[in-house]
Write an enzyme that holds these catalytic residues in place. Structure first.
Site, PDB file in Angstrom:
ATOM      1  N   HIS A   1       0.976  -1.095   0.010  1.00  0.00           N
ATOM      2  CA  HIS A   1      -0.072  -0.065  -0.011  1.00  0.00           C
ATOM      3  C   HIS A   1       0.992   1.252  -0.128  1.00  0.00           C
ATOM      4  O   HIS A   1       2.082   1.021   0.538  1.00  0.00           O
ATOM      5  CB  HIS A   1      -0.800   0.076   1.381  1.00  0.00           C
ATOM      6  CG  HIS A   1      -1.852  -0.930   1.305  1.00  0.00           C
ATOM      7  ND1 HIS A   1      -2.108  -1.781   2.389  1.00  0.00           N
ATOM      8  CD2 HIS A   1      -3.097  -1.224   0.602  1.00  0.00           C
ATOM      9  CE1 HIS A   1      -3.253  -2.547   2.124  1.00  0.00           C
ATOM     10  NE2 HIS A   1      -3.862  -2.177   1.064  1.00  0.00           N
TER      11      HIS A   1
ATOM     12  N   CYS B   1      -1.904   0.625  10.099  1.00  0.00           N
ATOM     13  CA  CYS B   1      -2.961  -0.536   9.621  1.00  0.00           C
ATOM     14  C   CYS B   1      -4.193  -0.635  10.653  1.00  0.00           C
ATOM     15  O   CYS B   1      -5.096  -1.309  10.387  1.00  0.00           O
ATOM     16  CB  CYS B   1      -2.705  -1.569   8.892  1.00  0.00           C
ATOM     17  SG  CYS B   1      -1.098  -1.713   8.159  1.00  0.00           S
TER      18      CYS B   1
END
Ligand SMILES: NC(=O)NCCC[C@H](N)C(=O)O
Length: 258
Positions: free
Chosen positions: A163, A248
């Site tokens: 990501h 996250c």
């Protein structure tokens, strides 16, 4: 009054089956992961964040990585449509949680895919990573939701990591930090500071100069401390085995008015 609220989601029993894309699979110690998660949540609380647990999604091994399921700008939530199909069922519980906190709710629709981990907010600039999990339609839909609210959406390529936020995050002064070998185009960021470790590129802003960081980035913690910041270090080794990072494991909601 601006709020300091954070969503978190307890790791489920199938955590060890979580996806791995860019790294070799290693055995995950689920009991240790739960203890690490509890310490992470405690670090948020100790730094003034009121945490809300999203209802568990025990059939989804990656549900603990709650950041990927939603993007919140001001009081508007965009429910993600995860690029990995196995993660799509994670969004229902998050939708309920953000609505309960008073967000207005939007959705990414097919054919769009977007993971929250691909979205980095620096003031009113929203960087969105176009990579393995977020596609062009997802980028367009993010623009359509947040630009009318005053955000400037900047799309950046992501090819070396899972990501965008596995590559870069930002310090409280807006400086973007990242480990050069993992960053596609550092020159895209107006102010970029290279850091010596991959996980040194992952910081969570706790308030003031406090930065939540992983124990796996001791040299970066030293560098940032030398620059006047205050690293708050947590060990998240079991989540790192699944390509997770400190960002996250929570969604911080900083601009809700209660
Ligand atoms: N925002 C993030 O970097 N999330 C990490 C997600 C890891 C999870 N194993 C996944 O591949 O989706």
């Amino acid at each position: 009054m601006p709020s300091l609220k954070a969503l978190v989601r307890r790791p489920g029993p199938r955590l060890a089956e979580g996806l791995v894309t860019h790294i070799e699979r290693e055995t995950v110690d689920v009991e240790l992961a739960v203890r690490q998660w509890e310490a992470y949540v405690e670090a948020l609380r100790a730094n003034g964040w009121e945490t809300t647990e999203v209802e568990p999604a025990d059939d989804c091994p990656d549900a603990v990585f709650v950041e990927d399921t939603v993007v919140v700008y001001r009081n508007v939530a965009l429910i993600a449509r995860p690029g990995a199909e196995s993660r799509r069922a994670e969004t229902a519980g998050v939708e309920e949680a953000v609505a309960r906190l008073g967000c207005s709710v939007n959705w990414v629709w097919e054919p769009g895919t977007l993971d929250g981990g691909d979205v980095l907010k620096v003031g009113d600039t929203i960087y969105v990573g176009r990579g393995g999990r977020t596609n062009a339609a997802g980028v367009q839909q993010l623009r359509a939701v947040f630009e009318p609210l005053g955000a400037r959406v900047v799309a950046v390529p992501v090819s070396k990591v899972l990501h965008l936020k596995s590559a870069v995050t930002a310090l409280p002064d807006g400086t973007v930090v990242g480990h050069i070998p993992k960053v596609d185009t550092p020159s895209l960021y107006p102010c970029f500071l290279p850091v010596p470790e991959e996980s040194g590129g992952h910081v969570v802003l706790l308030g003031g100069g406090r930065l939540l960081m992983a124990a796996s980035a001791p040299k970066t913690a030293e560098l940032l401390s030398d620059l006047g910041f205050e690293p708050v270090v947590v060990d998240i080794s079991e989540f790192e085995k699944l390509e997770g990072c400190v960002t996250c494991l929570s969604v911080r909601l900083r601009e809700l008015y209660a």
